[in-house]
Enzyme design. Structure first.
Site, short mmCIF file in Angstrom:
data_model
loop_
_atom_site.label_atom_id
_atom_site.label_comp_id
_atom_site.label_asym_id
_atom_site.label_seq_id
_atom_site.Cartn_x
_atom_site.Cartn_y
_atom_site.Cartn_z
N HIS A 31 8.35 -23.58 15.94
CA HIS A 31 9.77 -23.94 15.90
C HIS A 31 10.11 -25.07 16.89
O HIS A 31 10.76 -26.05 16.54
CB HIS A 31 10.67 -22.75 16.23
N LYS A 41 4.07 -18.18 9.27
CA LYS A 41 3.47 -18.45 10.55
C LYS A 41 3.11 -17.12 11.21
O LYS A 41 3.71 -16.11 10.82
CB LYS A 41 4.43 -19.24 11.44
N ASP A 58 3.94 -17.91 19.47
CA ASP A 58 4.94 -17.38 18.55
C ASP A 58 5.99 -18.42 18.17
O ASP A 58 6.33 -18.54 16.99
CB ASP A 58 5.63 -16.16 19.21
N HIS A 81 10.67 -21.13 9.52
CA HIS A 81 12.03 -20.92 9.01
C HIS A 81 13.08 -21.76 9.75
O HIS A 81 14.17 -21.95 9.26
CB HIS A 81 12.40 -19.43 9.00
N GLU A 104 16.45 -16.14 23.52
CA GLU A 104 16.80 -14.91 22.78
C GLU A 104 17.15 -13.82 23.78
O GLU A 104 16.50 -13.73 24.84
CB GLU A 104 15.61 -14.45 21.94
N ARG A 155 0.84 -1.20 0.00
CA ARG A 155 0.00 0.00 0.00
C ARG A 155 0.88 1.26 0.00
O ARG A 155 0.96 1.96 1.00
CB ARG A 155 -0.90 -0.05 1.23
N LYS A 207 12.28 -14.52 25.76
CA LYS A 207 12.95 -13.30 25.29
C LYS A 207 13.64 -12.67 26.48
O LYS A 207 13.28 -12.90 27.63
CB LYS A 207 11.92 -12.33 24.72
C1 BG6 Z 1 10.30 -15.85 14.74
C2 BG6 Z 1 9.57 -15.30 15.94
O1 BG6 Z 1 9.56 -16.89 14.17
O2 BG6 Z 1 11.57 -16.35 15.14
C3 BG6 Z 1 10.42 -14.23 16.61
O3 BG6 Z 1 8.34 -14.74 15.52
C4 BG6 Z 1 11.80 -14.74 16.92
O4 BG6 Z 1 9.78 -13.78 17.82
C5 BG6 Z 1 12.42 -15.36 15.67
O5 BG6 Z 1 12.59 -13.65 17.37
C6 BG6 Z 1 13.76 -16.01 15.99
O6 BG6 Z 1 14.36 -16.49 14.81
P1 BG6 Z 1 15.90 -16.85 14.77
O7 BG6 Z 1 16.11 -17.44 13.43
O8 BG6 Z 1 16.64 -15.56 14.97
O9 BG6 Z 1 16.16 -17.81 15.91
#
Ligand code: BG6
Length: 512
Positions: free
Chosen positions: A267, A175, A262, A205, A243, A67, A365
């Site tokens: 994951h 996701k 999340d 991912h 993280e 947009r 986190k």
């Molecule tokens: C994402 C989450 O899927 O993965 C994030 O939504 C997270 O909250 C991220 O920070 C972490 O990815 P990676 O590859 O840095 O471990």
């Protein structure tokens, strides 16, 4: 007698040889939400990296839709900045020129019928101008509430329908896939209306990470590990995704999701599935899906959730010498938010292989550092023919798959301390990707986008896996709904209750 080189033993002649780079058909990659964070930090840089590695087809088009009242020049400057700042491989002007020539931009909002009509017309035009032969992948890099509208527009304009014009059409869904089982099913029904199952690519991912794929190589390409990969030898499994970052500018999304939705739902449960699954009959998408799904369906939840399903929220604290605010003081987070930024749970996998082995999963986190690992903790030897004092410093043997950073594998075992006394102490044997290979690993998105364009679904969770994962998460969310998250100080390893959870079982968390 020397072995004869046949078509199947000569990698240069055998098209099935997976070591050969595969280049997709000419095609368009349409990115909805191309000005967003994900597109700038991950998707566009991944496209650049693929181009730099010679893995984009000659007739390739990157079509941005967003947009913004932009022309292609403005899109090019955003894309160039993104590639320069975030690509994995070196930025080269000649590579960029080729990619820049492939860029297209169409402005529009998701409720704008004219914009979608223009997009459908553009895809037809690209068949002649760029020879894309009707091939298009649509990447939904947009907030989940916008999914239905975009899918409906695709259905209305028939842009996802290749019956008439030939070629392939694929959709990539980021996701989270829904908010719970019910909404995930509703989303799947909608996606299924527009695309066939073989054309739907749900991105998690983590599955694109080299080290995660290595888990399958470690288990199924070697003879060493599989015989002890079961409840006879394994005491427990710990899967950690920690993280140090907070929620960045994502309060709007994160406060509605929380750590469990999340990352635990996707994951961490995918890591669990790859750790627990049986050997697939072959390494194709369907065989892997079957085994992962069996593992996910065998997950059991703890009866006593108050002790074995712990969630937390970070309070202010110190990280890397800097003062960081409490979650509730982050920008756009409600002061009374009860969203969790940490979750830890004990799960079981009810199969003959894993019966009785606890799987401890945790994520958070603002923990002390960024680390993701899977630790397989083995049982102690049933008998130690040493004096008790000789082995006070001997812990459990452990095999640790280090997903990130310091990608590799560590084996921890006891070894004699040099000297005339008999004393056994834990030591580590390390395999480090960076030291053993000269090739650097592709970024997860680089690998996954290439697989989408090649039509290879091996590394993408299927509908049934998403369903099975929500069946684990929904009861946890239901239990947590009426509780306050425990508090932990930013820069510490989560709430004390998560340590107590392991202490109750006579165990402790690994300090990665
Ligand atoms: C994402 C989450 O899927 O993965 C994030 O939504 C997270 O909250 C991220 O920070 C972490 O990815 P990676 O590859 O840095 O471990």
């Amino acid at each position: 007698m020397g072995a004869r080189v046949t078509a199947s033993s000569n990698p240069l002649r055998d098209p099935r040889d997976r070591r050969l780079p595969r280049v997709p058909d000419p095609c368009a990659l349409v990115v909805f939400g191309v000005t967003g964070d994900l597109a700038r930090k991950k998707l566009i840089p991944a496209v650049y990296d693929l181009g730099n590695r010679g893995l984009l087809p000659p007739g390739f088009v990157l079509l941005g839709f967003a947009r913004r009242d932009w022309d292609v020049g403005e899109f090019e400057s955003l894309a160039r900045d993104a590639a320069q700042q975030h690509s994995r491989t070196e930025f080269r002007e000649d590579v960029w020129r080729r990619i820049a020539d492939s860029l297209c931009f169409l402005p529009g909002s998701f409720d704008d019928n004219d914009a979608f009509d223009a997009l459908a017309a553009k895809l037809i035009e690209l068949e002649d101008s760029h020879g894309i032969k009707g091939n298009a992948a649509f990447y939904l890099s947009i907030p989940p509430p916008a999914f239905p509208m975009v899918l409906e527009q695709m259905e209305r304009t028939k842009m996802a329908d290749n019956a008439e014009r030939g070629g392939w059409r694929r959709v990539v869904v980021e996701k989270p896939f829904g908010h719970d089982l019910e909404s995930a099913r509703a989303l799947n029904t909608l996606v299924d209306k527009v695309f066939t199952a073989k054309d739907v690519f749900r991105i998690d991912h983590y599955l694109g990470k080299e080290t995660v794929q290595n888990l399958l190589a470690l288990r199924f390409a070697n003879t060493l590990f599989e015989p002890i990969w079961n409840s006879h030898f394994v005491d427990s499994i710990q899967i950690t995704m920690a993280e140090d970052v907070g929620i960045g500018g994502r309060a709007g999304f994160y406060d509605n999701a929380g750590a469990a939705r999340d990352v635990l739902q996707n994951h961490l449960l995918q890591l669990l599935a790859l750790t627990a699954m049986e050997e697939p009959v072959s390494f194709d998408a369907e065989s892997i899906r079957i085994e992962k799904l069996k593992a996910l369906n065998a997950i059991s939840l703890p009866d006593d959730k108050s002790r074995y399903a712990i969630r937390g929220q970070y309070d202010q604290g110190w990280l890397a010498g800097q003062r960081v605010p409490a979650y509730r003081d982050e920008k756009d987070v409600p002061k009374d938010s009860r969203t969790e930024t940490y979750a830890a749970v004990r799960l079981g996998v009810e199969t003959r292989r894993w019966g009785g082995v606890p799987f401890y999963l945790r994520t958070g986190k603002r923990l002390p550092r960024r680390v993701t690992e899977i630790a397989v903790v083995f049982k102690r030897a049933p008998h130690l023919p040493f004096d008790a004092t000789d082995t006070v410093e001997l812990g459990h043997n452990q095999l640790v798959v280090r997903v990130q950073p310091d990608e590799g594998v560590t084996l921890r075992f006891g070894s004699k301390v040099p000297g005339s006394a008999m004393e056994v102490r834990d030591v580590s044997m390390d395999f480090l990707y960076g030291e053993s290979f000269t090739e650097s690993s592709p970024e997860a998105y680089e690998r996954l986008i290439l697989d989408v364009l090649l039509g290879d679904q091996t590394l993408f969770p299927r509908n049934e896996e998403v369903d099975a994962s929500w069946r684990v998460i929904d009861p946890l969310e239901e239990f947590w709904a009426d509780t306050e998250p425990h508090s932990y100080r930013a820069g510490e390893w989560g709430p004390a209750e998560a340590d107590e959870m392991l202490a109750l079982d006579g165990r402790t968390w690994r300090r990665p």
